[in-house]
Design a protein around this motif. Structure first.
Motif, PDB file in Angstrom:
ATOM      1  N   THR A 143       0.848  -1.221  -0.078  1.00 57.11           N
ATOM      2  CA  THR A 143      -0.165   0.198  -0.033  1.00 57.11           C
ATOM      3  C   THR A 143       0.895   1.025  -0.059  1.00 57.11           C
ATOM      4  OG1 THR A 143      -1.616  -1.203   1.190  1.00 57.11           O
ATOM      5  CG2 THR A 143      -1.838   1.192   1.416  1.00 57.11           C
ATOM      6  N   ASP A 144       0.468   2.135  -0.894  1.00 57.33           N
ATOM      7  CA  ASP A 144       1.208   3.259  -0.855  1.00 57.33           C
ATOM      8  C   ASP A 144       0.906   4.225   0.272  1.00 57.33           C
ATOM      9  OD1 ASP A 144       2.598   5.675  -1.394  1.00 57.33           O
ATOM     10  OD2 ASP A 144       1.759   5.959  -3.514  1.00 57.33           O
ATOM     11  N   ILE A 145       1.737   4.568   1.254  1.00 56.42           N
ATOM     12  CA  ILE A 145       1.604   5.142   2.222  1.00 56.42           C
ATOM     13  C   ILE A 145       0.974   6.751   2.085  1.00 56.42           C
ATOM     14  CG2 ILE A 145       3.465   5.956   3.034  1.00 56.42           C
ATOM     15  CD1 ILE A 145       2.866   5.018   5.971  1.00 56.42           C
ATOM     16  N   ALA A 146       1.336   7.098   1.257  1.00 55.73           N
ATOM     17  CA  ALA A 146       0.958   8.592   0.613  1.00 55.73           C
ATOM     18  C   ALA A 146      -0.647   8.652   0.240  1.00 55.73           C
ATOM     19  CB  ALA A 146       1.831   9.187  -0.486  1.00 55.73           C
ATOM     20  N   LYS A 147      -1.000   7.316  -0.137  1.00 62.64           N
ATOM     21  CA  LYS A 147      -2.675   7.458  -0.450  1.00 62.64           C
ATOM     22  C   LYS A 147      -3.442   6.959   0.510  1.00 62.64           C
ATOM     23  CE  LYS A 147      -1.332   6.456  -5.372  1.00 62.64           C
ATOM     24  NZ  LYS A 147      -1.568   5.509  -6.531  1.00 62.64           N
ATOM     25  N   LEU A 148      -2.952   6.613   1.691  1.00 55.44           N
ATOM     26  CA  LEU A 148      -3.874   6.423   2.836  1.00 55.44           C
ATOM     27  C   LEU A 148      -4.551   7.638   3.474  1.00 55.44           C
ATOM     28  CD1 LEU A 148      -1.925   3.967   4.858  1.00 55.44           C
ATOM     29  CD2 LEU A 148      -3.381   3.411   3.430  1.00 55.44           C
ATOM     30  N   ALA A 149      -5.725   7.776   3.746  1.00 54.24           N
ATOM     31  CA  ALA A 149      -6.482   8.731   4.203  1.00 54.24           C
ATOM     32  C   ALA A 149      -6.957   8.097   5.714  1.00 54.24           C
ATOM     33  CB  ALA A 149      -7.812   8.840   3.621  1.00 54.24           C
ATOM     34  N   PRO A 150      -5.984   8.436   6.747  1.00 53.75           N
ATOM     35  CA  PRO A 150      -6.153   7.797   8.153  1.00 53.75           C
ATOM     36  C   PRO A 150      -7.270   8.835   8.783  1.00 53.75           C
ATOM     37  CG  PRO A 150      -4.062   9.149   7.951  1.00 53.75           C
ATOM     38  CD  PRO A 150      -4.562   9.128   6.558  1.00 53.75           C
ATOM     39  N   SER A 171     -12.138  -0.695  20.231  1.00 53.76           N
ATOM     40  CA  SER A 171     -11.806   0.261  21.339  1.00 53.76           C
ATOM     41  C   SER A 171     -12.189   1.923  20.850  1.00 53.76           C
ATOM     42  CB  SER A 171     -10.159   0.247  21.495  1.00 53.76           C
ATOM     43  OG  SER A 171      -9.455   0.540  20.335  1.00 53.76           O
ATOM     44  N   CYS A 172     -12.760   1.886  19.449  1.00 53.70           N
ATOM     45  CA  CYS A 172     -13.202   3.158  19.201  1.00 53.70           C
ATOM     46  C   CYS A 172     -14.017   3.662  20.439  1.00 53.70           C
ATOM     47  CB  CYS A 172     -13.875   2.845  17.848  1.00 53.70           C
ATOM     48  SG  CYS A 172     -14.500   4.687  17.116  1.00 53.70           S
ATOM     49  N   LEU A 184     -10.288   3.218   8.322  1.00 51.12           N
ATOM     50  CA  LEU A 184     -11.120   3.473   9.298  1.00 51.12           C
ATOM     51  C   LEU A 184     -10.297   2.859  10.442  1.00 51.12           C
ATOM     52  CD1 LEU A 184     -14.643   3.138   8.152  1.00 51.12           C
ATOM     53  CD2 LEU A 184     -13.385   5.254   8.734  1.00 51.12           C
ATOM     54  N   GLU A 185      -9.279   2.011  10.254  1.00 53.58           N
ATOM     55  CA  GLU A 185      -8.777   1.124  11.418  1.00 53.58           C
ATOM     56  C   GLU A 185      -8.034   2.114  12.382  1.00 53.58           C
ATOM     57  OE1 GLU A 185      -8.610   0.161   8.258  1.00 53.58           O
ATOM     58  OE2 GLU A 185      -9.448  -1.906   8.247  1.00 53.58           O
ATOM     59  N   THR A 186      -7.754   3.624  11.977  1.00 51.79           N
ATOM     60  CA  THR A 186      -7.210   4.396  12.669  1.00 51.79           C
ATOM     61  C   THR A 186      -8.355   5.202  13.558  1.00 51.79           C
ATOM     62  OG1 THR A 186      -7.190   5.987  11.010  1.00 51.79           O
ATOM     63  CG2 THR A 186      -5.330   4.845  11.356  1.00 51.79           C
ATOM     64  N   ALA A 187      -9.487   4.918  13.244  1.00 50.60           N
ATOM     65  CA  ALA A 187     -10.658   5.796  13.728  1.00 50.60           C
ATOM     66  C   ALA A 187     -10.596   5.858  15.537  1.00 50.60           C
ATOM     67  CB  ALA A 187     -11.930   5.731  13.123  1.00 50.60           C
ATOM     68  N   ASP A 188     -10.435   6.800  16.126  1.00 45.65           N
ATOM     69  CA  ASP A 188     -10.585   6.789  17.634  1.00 45.65           C
ATOM     70  C   ASP A 188     -11.969   6.971  18.152  1.00 45.65           C
ATOM     71  OD1 ASP A 188      -7.890   5.995  18.031  1.00 45.65           O
ATOM     72  OD2 ASP A 188      -7.121   8.279  17.742  1.00 45.65           O
ATOM     73  N   TYR A 189     -12.809   7.902  17.072  1.00 47.01           N
ATOM     74  CA  TYR A 189     -13.975   8.533  17.831  1.00 47.01           C
ATOM     75  C   TYR A 189     -15.114   8.087  16.752  1.00 47.01           C
ATOM     76  CZ  TYR A 189     -10.596  10.714  20.497  1.00 47.01           C
ATOM     77  OH  TYR A 189      -9.426  11.055  21.234  1.00 47.01           O
ATOM     78  N   VAL A 227     -27.968   5.080   5.041  1.00 45.29           N
ATOM     79  CA  VAL A 227     -27.063   5.145   6.334  1.00 45.29           C
ATOM     80  C   VAL A 227     -25.994   6.151   5.634  1.00 45.29           C
ATOM     81  CG1 VAL A 227     -25.055   4.140   7.441  1.00 45.29           C
ATOM     82  CG2 VAL A 227     -27.398   3.009   7.270  1.00 45.29           C
ATOM     83  N   TYR A 228     -25.524   7.130   6.428  1.00 43.02           N
ATOM     84  CA  TYR A 228     -24.911   7.944   5.989  1.00 43.02           C
ATOM     85  C   TYR A 228     -23.239   8.139   6.838  1.00 43.02           C
ATOM     86  CZ  TYR A 228     -22.947  12.715   4.860  1.00 43.02           C
ATOM     87  OH  TYR A 228     -22.190  13.977   4.552  1.00 43.02           O
ATOM     88  N   LEU A 229     -22.261   8.127   6.025  1.00 39.60           N
ATOM     89  CA  LEU A 229     -21.079   8.273   6.993  1.00 39.60           C
ATOM     90  C   LEU A 229     -20.200   9.453   6.562  1.00 39.60           C
ATOM     91  CD1 LEU A 229     -19.665   4.726   6.807  1.00 39.60           C
ATOM     92  CD2 LEU A 229     -20.649   5.711   8.922  1.00 39.60           C
ATOM     93  N   GLU A 230     -19.615  10.141   7.500  1.00 38.71           N
ATOM     94  CA  GLU A 230     -18.564  11.116   7.226  1.00 38.71           C
ATOM     95  C   GLU A 230     -17.402  11.262   8.116  1.00 38.71           C
ATOM     96  OE1 GLU A 230     -18.098  15.900   5.995  1.00 38.71           O
ATOM     97  OE2 GLU A 230     -20.312  14.974   5.726  1.00 38.71           O
ATOM     98  N   THR A 231     -16.398  11.583   7.600  1.00 45.68           N
ATOM     99  CA  THR A 231     -14.847  11.497   8.270  1.00 45.68           C
ATOM    100  C   THR A 231     -14.593  12.867   8.439  1.00 45.68           C
ATOM    101  OG1 THR A 231     -13.599  11.156   6.571  1.00 45.68           O
ATOM    102  CG2 THR A 231     -14.636   9.194   7.369  1.00 45.68           C
ATOM    103  N   ASP A 232     -13.649  12.978   9.417  1.00 47.37           N
ATOM    104  CA  ASP A 232     -12.866  14.218   9.570  1.00 47.37           C
ATOM    105  C   ASP A 232     -11.910  14.389   8.355  1.00 47.37           C
ATOM    106  OD1 ASP A 232     -11.337  11.968  10.514  1.00 47.37           O
ATOM    107  OD2 ASP A 232      -9.924  13.286  11.469  1.00 47.37           O
ATOM    108  N   THR A 233     -11.726  13.674   7.514  1.00 47.83           N
ATOM    109  CA  THR A 233     -10.795  13.927   6.414  1.00 47.83           C
ATOM    110  C   THR A 233     -11.653  14.416   5.177  1.00 47.83           C
ATOM    111  OG1 THR A 233     -11.210  11.580   5.786  1.00 47.83           O
ATOM    112  CG2 THR A 233      -9.118  12.065   7.086  1.00 47.83           C
ATOM    113  N   GLY A 234     -13.094  14.310   5.554  1.00 44.11           N
ATOM    114  CA  GLY A 234     -13.782  14.946   4.299  1.00 44.11           C
ATOM    115  C   GLY A 234     -14.674  13.954   3.451  1.00 44.11           C
TER     116      GLY A 234
END
Length: 153
Positions: free
Chosen positions: A22-29, A100-101, A74-79, A42-49
């Motif tokens: 996986t190209d780390i530059a293309k990840l959206a944590p 643990s989210c 999404l594995e990095t989502a804390d909240y 169902v609607y989802l939105e993240t802090d990355t927009g």
């Protein structure tokens, strides 16, 4: 002797098979996820927009991934913030987000970038796993004209 042949064959196969990491530059944590339901979707939105919608959480996530400029992580989502009254949707997130989210509710979707910083300093005390097991009442996130308050009820 047969064992060595298997090892050599595996090494050759591994050497000629192109490894595609996986190209780390293309990840959206993702740090914060908003979850609600609008018009039966169902609607989802993240802090990355990034955002997505579908008949359930998985479909919404697939829609989000298809439209995102990078790889949604999404594995990095804390909240996870779920709209008040839509807590039943949390059951669908158990296979998608880390146990643990931390989870809370809110009346409306807050400014996702600002709420990420707030929640890092004032963490909800209920994880997705705890909610799944105990179905505790979730803390409420209030947006007071750009200032936040987390209320345990």
């Amino acid at each position: 002797m047969k064992r060595w042949i298997v090892y050599i064959a595996a090494a050759i196969l591994f050497a000629v098979t192109p490894f595609r990491g996986t190209d780390i530059a293309k990840l959206a944590p993702v740090e914060v996820v908003w979850l609600t339901e609008k018009g039966g979707q169902v609607y989802l939105e993240t802090d990355t927009g990034d955002m997505g919608w579908g008949m359930d959480v998985r479909a919404a996530l697939e829609d989000m991934k298809a439209a995102a400029p990078g790889s949604i992580f999404l594995e990095t989502a804390d909240y996870l913030i779920v709209e008040q009254g839509r807590e039943a949707l949390l059951e669908q997130t158990c296979d998608v987000l880390r146990p643990s989210c931390m989870v809370c509710t809110a009346e409306t979707m807050p400014d996702m970038e600002a709420v990420a910083a707030y929640l890092a300093a004032h963490e909800p005390q209920i994880t997705l796993r705890q909610w799944q097991v105990e179905h505790q009442k979730l803390p409420v996130l209030r947006d007071l004209e750009g200032r936040f308050e987390l209320i345990a009820e």
